[in-house]
Design a protein around this motif. Structure first.
Motif, mmCIF file in Angstrom:
data_model
loop_
_atom_site.group_PDB
_atom_site.id
_atom_site.type_symbol
_atom_site.label_atom_id
_atom_site.label_comp_id
_atom_site.label_asym_id
_atom_site.label_seq_id
_atom_site.Cartn_x
_atom_site.Cartn_y
_atom_site.Cartn_z
ATOM 1 N N TRP A 1 -2.940 17.592 -4.654
ATOM 2 C CA TRP A 1 -3.031 16.149 -4.883
ATOM 3 C C TRP A 1 -2.366 15.724 -6.187
ATOM 4 C CZ3 TRP A 1 -5.428 14.059 -9.126
ATOM 5 C CH2 TRP A 1 -6.343 14.847 -9.821
ATOM 6 N N GLU A 2 -2.445 16.550 -7.213
ATOM 7 C CA GLU A 2 -1.826 16.158 -8.487
ATOM 8 C C GLU A 2 -0.314 16.035 -8.337
ATOM 9 O OE1 GLU A 2 -3.810 19.411 -10.517
ATOM 10 O OE2 GLU A 2 -4.537 17.971 -12.003
ATOM 11 N N GLU A 3 0.284 17.007 -7.674
ATOM 12 C CA GLU A 3 1.728 16.947 -7.438
ATOM 13 C C GLU A 3 2.071 15.745 -6.555
ATOM 14 O OE1 GLU A 3 5.304 19.608 -5.364
ATOM 15 O OE2 GLU A 3 3.270 20.422 -5.529
ATOM 16 N N GLY A 4 1.249 15.510 -5.521
ATOM 17 C CA GLY A 4 1.521 14.422 -4.593
ATOM 18 C C GLY A 4 1.475 13.059 -5.253
ATOM 19 N N TYR A 5 0.438 12.788 -6.043
ATOM 20 C CA TYR A 5 0.324 11.472 -6.680
ATOM 21 C C TYR A 5 1.263 11.352 -7.887
ATOM 22 C CZ TYR A 5 -3.398 10.309 -3.498
ATOM 23 O OH TYR A 5 -4.101 10.028 -2.347
ATOM 24 N N GLY A 6 1.541 12.484 -8.543
ATOM 25 C CA GLY A 6 2.527 12.437 -9.613
ATOM 26 C C GLY A 6 3.908 12.098 -9.081
ATOM 27 N N GLU A 7 4.259 12.724 -7.949
ATOM 28 C CA GLU A 7 5.562 12.457 -7.326
ATOM 29 C C GLU A 7 5.638 11.016 -6.830
ATOM 30 O OE1 GLU A 7 7.285 13.820 -3.159
ATOM 31 O OE2 GLU A 7 7.258 15.495 -4.583
ATOM 32 N N LEU A 8 4.547 10.507 -6.293
ATOM 33 C CA LEU A 8 4.516 9.121 -5.828
ATOM 34 C C LEU A 8 4.910 8.162 -6.944
ATOM 35 C CD1 LEU A 8 3.584 6.613 -4.134
ATOM 36 C CD2 LEU A 8 1.269 7.097 -4.945
ATOM 37 N N LEU A 9 4.309 8.311 -8.109
ATOM 38 C CA LEU A 9 4.566 7.372 -9.197
ATOM 39 C C LEU A 9 5.949 7.585 -9.806
ATOM 40 C CD1 LEU A 9 0.944 7.434 -10.414
ATOM 41 C CD2 LEU A 9 2.177 5.369 -9.772
ATOM 42 N N HIS A 10 6.427 8.820 -9.793
ATOM 43 C CA HIS A 10 7.798 9.075 -10.253
ATOM 44 C C HIS A 10 8.798 8.384 -9.313
ATOM 45 C CE1 HIS A 10 11.140 11.242 -12.114
ATOM 46 N NE2 HIS A 10 11.590 11.432 -10.875
ATOM 47 N N LYS A 11 8.555 8.484 -8.003
ATOM 48 C CA LYS A 11 9.441 7.838 -7.033
ATOM 49 C C LYS A 11 9.446 6.319 -7.212
ATOM 50 C CE LYS A 11 9.291 11.142 -3.162
ATOM 51 N NZ LYS A 11 8.811 11.324 -1.773
ATOM 52 N N SER B 1 0.858 -1.182 0.000
ATOM 53 C CA SER B 1 0.000 0.000 0.000
ATOM 54 C C SER B 1 0.896 1.234 0.000
ATOM 55 C CB SER B 1 -0.892 -0.006 1.243
ATOM 56 O OG SER B 1 -1.680 1.161 1.298
ATOM 57 N N VAL B 2 0.671 2.118 -0.974
ATOM 58 C CA VAL B 2 1.465 3.335 -1.081
ATOM 59 C C VAL B 2 0.516 4.524 -1.245
ATOM 60 C CG1 VAL B 2 3.519 2.229 -2.021
ATOM 61 C CG2 VAL B 2 1.730 3.008 -3.583
ATOM 62 N N ASN B 3 1.062 5.717 -1.046
ATOM 63 C CA ASN B 3 0.212 6.895 -1.149
ATOM 64 C C ASN B 3 1.064 8.146 -1.273
ATOM 65 O OD1 ASN B 3 -2.291 8.448 -0.992
ATOM 66 N ND2 ASN B 3 -3.104 6.671 0.104
ATOM 67 N N ALA B 4 0.388 9.262 -1.507
ATOM 68 C CA ALA B 4 1.073 10.551 -1.548
ATOM 69 C C ALA B 4 1.660 10.859 -0.172
ATOM 70 C CB ALA B 4 0.087 11.651 -1.970
ATOM 71 N N ASP B 5 2.737 11.636 -0.150
ATOM 72 C CA ASP B 5 3.385 11.975 1.123
ATOM 73 C C ASP B 5 2.392 12.548 2.126
ATOM 74 O OD1 ASP B 5 5.853 11.118 0.313
ATOM 75 O OD2 ASP B 5 6.593 13.114 -0.245
ATOM 76 N N TYR B 6 1.479 13.401 1.654
ATOM 77 C CA TYR B 6 0.503 14.047 2.532
ATOM 78 C C TYR B 6 -0.308 13.004 3.292
ATOM 79 C CZ TYR B 6 -3.790 16.495 3.882
ATOM 80 O OH TYR B 6 -4.859 16.978 4.591
ATOM 81 N N VAL B 7 -0.711 11.947 2.616
ATOM 82 C CA VAL B 7 -1.557 10.926 3.235
ATOM 83 C C VAL B 7 -0.762 10.101 4.242
ATOM 84 C CG1 VAL B 7 -3.010 8.906 2.796
ATOM 85 C CG2 VAL B 7 -3.058 10.850 1.217
ATOM 86 N N ILE B 8 0.437 9.657 3.849
ATOM 87 C CA ILE B 8 1.253 8.846 4.758
ATOM 88 C C ILE B 8 1.608 9.651 6.005
ATOM 89 C CG2 ILE B 8 3.480 7.693 5.036
ATOM 90 C CD1 ILE B 8 3.319 6.877 2.093
ATOM 91 N N LYS B 9 1.963 10.907 5.815
ATOM 92 C CA LYS B 9 2.408 11.745 6.928
ATOM 93 C C LYS B 9 1.275 12.021 7.921
ATOM 94 C CE LYS B 9 5.076 15.105 5.806
ATOM 95 N NZ LYS B 9 5.574 16.393 5.251
ATOM 96 N N ASN B 10 0.068 12.266 7.416
ATOM 97 C CA ASN B 10 -1.023 12.714 8.277
ATOM 98 C C ASN B 10 -1.948 11.607 8.777
ATOM 99 O OD1 ASN B 10 -0.934 15.772 8.425
ATOM 100 N ND2 ASN B 10 -0.811 15.473 6.214
#
Length: 353
Positions: A254-264, A207-216
């Motif tokens: 959210w667009e930046e967050g999920y875009g960064e997730l998939l790039h990582k 299970s993975v997610n945007a940084d915002y979701v994991i952090k909060n």
């Protein structure tokens, strides 16, 4: 971005060690029960007996919130008496029992509602009985393949160092031509499973997610770095790999967050991890009951649960939940799907829900 990802976290997520352990007396008649009892004694953990793993009534704690937090660090070792498996669509044909309850504190988790007043962690020692029932289901559906989901009510990877059950299930399915196992985890403690004889019959998902979701919203779980490092180990061990992006949460950026997730993900995964890769996409949803429970247990949560901003979606048995309106859901699905296929053109998206 890749350089940042490859920097290990300052603090490593430790394996789960309960503060209190209960045993059903009959559980000690099983080799697994005896082994867990010996482990608990060695760890110096307080041990109590209980007549049923479904009725733990004397948990310590002055307030409901304190009792809840202690319950999340309480292990109950018992016998699974109900051997009829629930269905597990769209992930699999059946949910195979392995454990109930989770040590993580994900604010949004549906277990907040389904476990209700029983948030403690239960592991089952009669795995031979459970696997015998799985064999029967496989034979009933032959010659079709039967998939079993092992993470519907728990995160079995986080308990593997205690129970050893997940490796048993993996190797059982490895011997079954028509059996397949699936599970998902937010923990990186995969070492006990890397040498399992899986025969390619188990899909190991993270299970993975945007940084915002994991952090909060995901306290007491492994970091994104730890999960992806573990995914690389799993891929090198020959397991089919998958990722669940869930819950997908509409938030500022959210667009930046999920875009960064998939790039990582693209930057960090070894080539063997992308040869047979699946994604499952699940938007955030909640019920009124879940909302009330979440606010009681995590009173400072930033989780958005405003019914006025959501669409009510009817479910099975006349019960419904609040999901994003069609326009937002479509935007989330299209954006994330496009990024997946940009970075992983051979990947398969199993579903969006």
């Amino acid at each position: 971005m890749a350089t940042e990802l490859l920097t290990p976290p300052i603090r490593q997520t430790q394996v789960f060690v309960p503060e209190l352990v209960y045993f059903e007396p009959d559980a000690l008649d099983y080799p697994k029960g005896k082994r867990i009892h010996e482990w608990a004694l060695k760890e110096g953990l307080p041990i109590r007996m209980t007549t049923s793993h479904n009725r733990i009534t004397n948990l310590p704690g002055e307030s409901d919130l304190e009792k809840y937090r202690i319950a999340k660090r309480t292990l109950v070792v018992g016998i699974r008496k109900t051997l009829k498996f629930d269905t597990s669509k769209p992930s699999a044909e059946y949910a195979i029992p392995i454990a109930t309850g989770c040590m993580a504190h994900c604010h949004y988790c549906y277990l907040q509602t389904t476990l209700g007043a029983k948030p403690y962690i239960r592991v089952y020692v009669n795995t031979d009985d459970i696997l015998k029932q799985a064999k029967q289901y496989i034979e009933e559906r032959a010659p079709e393949i039967t998939r079993f989901e092992a993470a519907c009510t728990s995160d079995p990877v986080g308990l593997e160092h205690i129970s050893g059950s997940l490796k048993e299930y993996i190797e059982f399915m490895g011997r079954e031509p028509l059996g397949r196992l699936r599970f998902v985890t937010k923990f990186h403690h995969v070492e006990p499973l890397l040498d399992a004889k899986h025969n390619g019959h188990t899909r190991f998902r993270f299970s993975v997610n945007a940084d915002y979701v994991i952090k909060n919203f995901e306290p007491a779980t492994s970091s994104f770095y730890e999960r992806i490092e573990a995914a690389g180990k799993v891929a090198k061990a020959g397991y089919p790999l998958g990722f669940i992006i869930a819950p997908i949460i509409w938030h500022e950026g959210w667009e930046e967050g999920y875009g960064e997730l998939l790039h990582k993900l693209k930057e960090a995964l070894p080539p063997e991890a992308t040869s047979d890769l699946t994604f499952e996409l699940i938007q955030h949803r909640f019920t009124k009951t879940a909302k009330n429970i979440i606010h009681q247990r995590y009173p400072k949560t930033k989780l958005e649960m405003d019914e006025a901003k959501r669409k009510y979606k009817w479910g099975r048995w006349g019960q419904g939940k609040y999901v994003y309106p069609d326009e937002q859901a479509t935007a989330l699905r299209e954006f994330i799907s496009e990024r997946i296929f940009t970075h992983f053109p051979q990947a398969k998206i199993d579903y969006f829900t």
